[in-house]
Design a protein around this motif. Structure first.
Motif, short mmCIF file in Angstrom:
data_model
loop_
_atom_site.label_atom_id
_atom_site.label_comp_id
_atom_site.label_asym_id
_atom_site.label_seq_id
_atom_site.Cartn_x
_atom_site.Cartn_y
_atom_site.Cartn_z
N ALA A 133 -5.75 7.17 15.00
CA ALA A 133 -4.67 8.16 14.94
C ALA A 133 -3.63 7.77 13.90
O ALA A 133 -3.11 8.63 13.17
CB ALA A 133 -4.03 8.31 16.32
N VAL A 134 -3.30 6.48 13.83
CA VAL A 134 -2.34 6.01 12.83
C VAL A 134 -2.90 6.28 11.42
O VAL A 134 -2.18 6.74 10.52
CB VAL A 134 -2.03 4.52 13.02
N ALA A 135 -4.18 5.99 11.23
CA ALA A 135 -4.80 6.20 9.91
C ALA A 135 -4.73 7.66 9.50
O ALA A 135 -4.42 7.99 8.34
CB ALA A 135 -6.25 5.71 9.95
N ARG A 136 -5.02 8.57 10.44
CA ARG A 136 -4.98 10.01 10.12
C ARG A 136 -3.57 10.44 9.78
O ARG A 136 -3.35 11.20 8.84
CB ARG A 136 -5.52 10.82 11.30
N GLU A 137 -2.60 9.97 10.58
CA GLU A 137 -1.21 10.41 10.36
C GLU A 137 -0.66 9.94 9.03
O GLU A 137 0.08 10.67 8.36
CB GLU A 137 -0.32 9.92 11.50
N LEU A 138 -1.02 8.76 8.61
CA LEU A 138 -0.46 8.20 7.37
C LEU A 138 -1.41 8.34 6.18
O LEU A 138 -1.08 7.91 5.06
CB LEU A 138 -0.11 6.73 7.57
N GLY A 139 -2.56 8.92 6.40
CA GLY A 139 -3.51 9.11 5.30
C GLY A 139 -4.10 7.81 4.80
O GLY A 139 -4.31 7.64 3.59
N LEU A 140 -4.36 6.88 5.74
CA LEU A 140 -4.91 5.57 5.38
C LEU A 140 -6.30 5.40 5.99
O LEU A 140 -6.69 6.14 6.89
CB LEU A 140 -4.00 4.45 5.90
N SER A 141 -7.02 4.42 5.50
CA SER A 141 -8.29 4.10 6.13
C SER A 141 -8.03 3.23 7.36
O SER A 141 -6.99 2.56 7.46
CB SER A 141 -9.21 3.34 5.17
N ARG A 142 -8.96 3.23 8.29
CA ARG A 142 -8.80 2.41 9.49
C ARG A 142 -8.73 0.92 9.16
O ARG A 142 -7.87 0.21 9.71
CB ARG A 142 -9.94 2.70 10.47
N PRO A 143 -9.60 0.38 8.27
CA PRO A 143 -9.45 -1.04 7.89
C PRO A 143 -8.09 -1.36 7.30
O PRO A 143 -7.54 -2.44 7.53
CB PRO A 143 -10.58 -1.24 6.88
N LYS A 144 -7.52 -0.40 6.53
CA LYS A 144 -6.19 -0.62 5.94
C LYS A 144 -5.14 -0.75 7.04
O LYS A 144 -4.25 -1.62 6.97
CB LYS A 144 -5.85 0.54 5.02
N VAL A 145 -5.24 0.10 8.08
CA VAL A 145 -4.31 0.03 9.21
C VAL A 145 -4.42 -1.33 9.90
O VAL A 145 -3.42 -1.97 10.24
CB VAL A 145 -4.56 1.18 10.20
N SER A 146 -5.65 -1.80 10.12
CA SER A 146 -5.86 -3.10 10.77
C SER A 146 -5.25 -4.22 9.96
O SER A 146 -4.61 -5.14 10.52
CB SER A 146 -7.35 -3.34 10.98
N ARG A 147 -5.42 -4.16 8.63
CA ARG A 147 -4.83 -5.20 7.78
C ARG A 147 -3.32 -5.17 7.82
O ARG A 147 -2.65 -6.22 7.84
CB ARG A 147 -5.33 -5.05 6.34
N LEU A 148 -2.74 -3.97 7.87
CA LEU A 148 -1.28 -3.86 7.93
C LEU A 148 -0.74 -4.38 9.27
O LEU A 148 0.32 -5.01 9.31
CB LEU A 148 -0.86 -2.41 7.70
N LEU A 149 -1.46 -4.11 10.34
CA LEU A 149 -1.03 -4.64 11.64
C LEU A 149 -1.10 -6.16 11.66
O LEU A 149 -0.20 -6.84 12.19
CB LEU A 149 -1.92 -4.06 12.75
#
Length: 318
Positions: A25-41
């Motif tokens: 859901a975070v990836a969709r809202e911010l227009g990011l890939s899921r791996p990118k979200v995991s790296r940012l977390l």
């Protein structure tokens, strides 16, 4: 990462932790890939943008050990963590492994080690890791014979397992666990072969034992294997005995003088435990709480290895 990327990591963390969105859901809202979200977390946690705290309602093992040592300044305590909701069999296995590990740091060439047999020491003997210690000797602290089995294979197997593991000598003690008559014990104690074992016990550098209890979920071997009859147990109860070390009994305050059965017991006078250079007491199970508490009150141990549930219950016994 750049300042913009740090800001992005903070936005991701807000959505994930504050609003409870999934990484998808975070990836969709911010227009990011899921791996990118995991790296940012991961970046947010690593750099301190996010701090995770665990508020544990329980008391950690280290705090239990510290409290035991505060109350009993003579004590060195190791409290072993166990899985929540696990069985007492699991607690015993964890404690036995901890004891086996400690022994590999304590045992030195030329030492004499006194062993009291029982279910706990049997578990420790099975958890040992092979190591050769030159000129090491193990001596049995109390007899193992009863009226149905003169020399218990359970006991000798435990002692011999310790000896084989360290390439050591084993000195067994083939006398009755309890004599029918104190006079018979005194006569036997004058025998040269018995005096040899008693002398080794006296010069032991380390004593290893547990505390016995007839109220444990798995009763101590001396209670479950026919060494005591119902009348013996009744006498122990009436005289206030709460536990035993090497089949020598003591009360809730750790005193042991005047208990009737001790005059017939083959185990050492508990003054030997108090004056030994080092002692390791290994305990697991809620049925042994009163016995352990009494041993602590009497100063009948120097080192303690105990599971965290039993340790907490002993502290609450105060």
């Amino acid at each position: 990462m750049t300042e913009d990327q740090a800001t992005l990591a903070l936005n991701v963390a807000r959505l994930y932790y504050h609003q409870g969105l999934t990484t998808d859901a975070v990836a969709r809202e911010l227009g990011l890939s899921r791996p990118k979200v995991s790296r940012l977390l991961s970046f947010a946690r690593r750099t301190g943008l996010v701090e995770i705290r665990i508020h544990d309602a329980g008391v950690p093992p280290q705090a239990l050990a510290a409290e035991l040592q505060r109350r009993y300044p003579f004590l060195s305590a190791q409290v072993v963590s166990v899985p929540p909701g696990s069985s007492e069999a699991v607690w015993l296995a964890r404690v036995a492994t901890a004891c086996a590990t400690l022994l590999n740091t304590l045992l030195l060439p030329g030492q004499v080690v006194g062993l009291a047999w029982g279910n706990t020491l049997d578990a420790v003997s099975r958890a040992l890791t092979p190591r050769t210690v030159p000129d090491l000797r193990f001596v049995q602290l109390n007899g193992s014979a009863n009226d149905s089995d003169f020399v218990s294979g359970f006991v000798s197997d435990t002692i011999l397992r310790f000896a084989r593991n360290y390439g050591a000598q084993a000195h067994l003690f083939p006398v009755p666990t309890f004599f029918d008559d104190p006079a018979t014990k005194q006569a036997m104690w004058r025998e040269r072969s018995v005096r040899h074992v008693l002398a080794l016990q006296e010069r032991a550098d380390l004593l290893l034992y547990s505390v016995g209890s007839h109220t444990a979920q798995t009763p101590s071997h001396v209670y479950s294997a026919g060494y005591l009859d119902a009348d013996d147990v009744q006498v122990l109860s009436s005289e206030g005995a709460v536990g035993d070390i090497a089949t020598v009994f003591y009360r809730a305050d750790g005193s042991y003088q005047g208990l009737t059965l001790n005059a017939r017991a083959s185990g050492p006078d508990l003054s030997l435990v108090r004056r030994a250079p080092d002692t390791v007491c290994v305990v697991s199970g809620l049925g042994k709480v009163r016995a352990l508490h009494g041993a602590l009150q009497g100063g009948l141990l120097r080192r303690l290895i105990v599971d965290e549930v039993t340790a907490k219950a002993v502290l609450e016994e105060e």
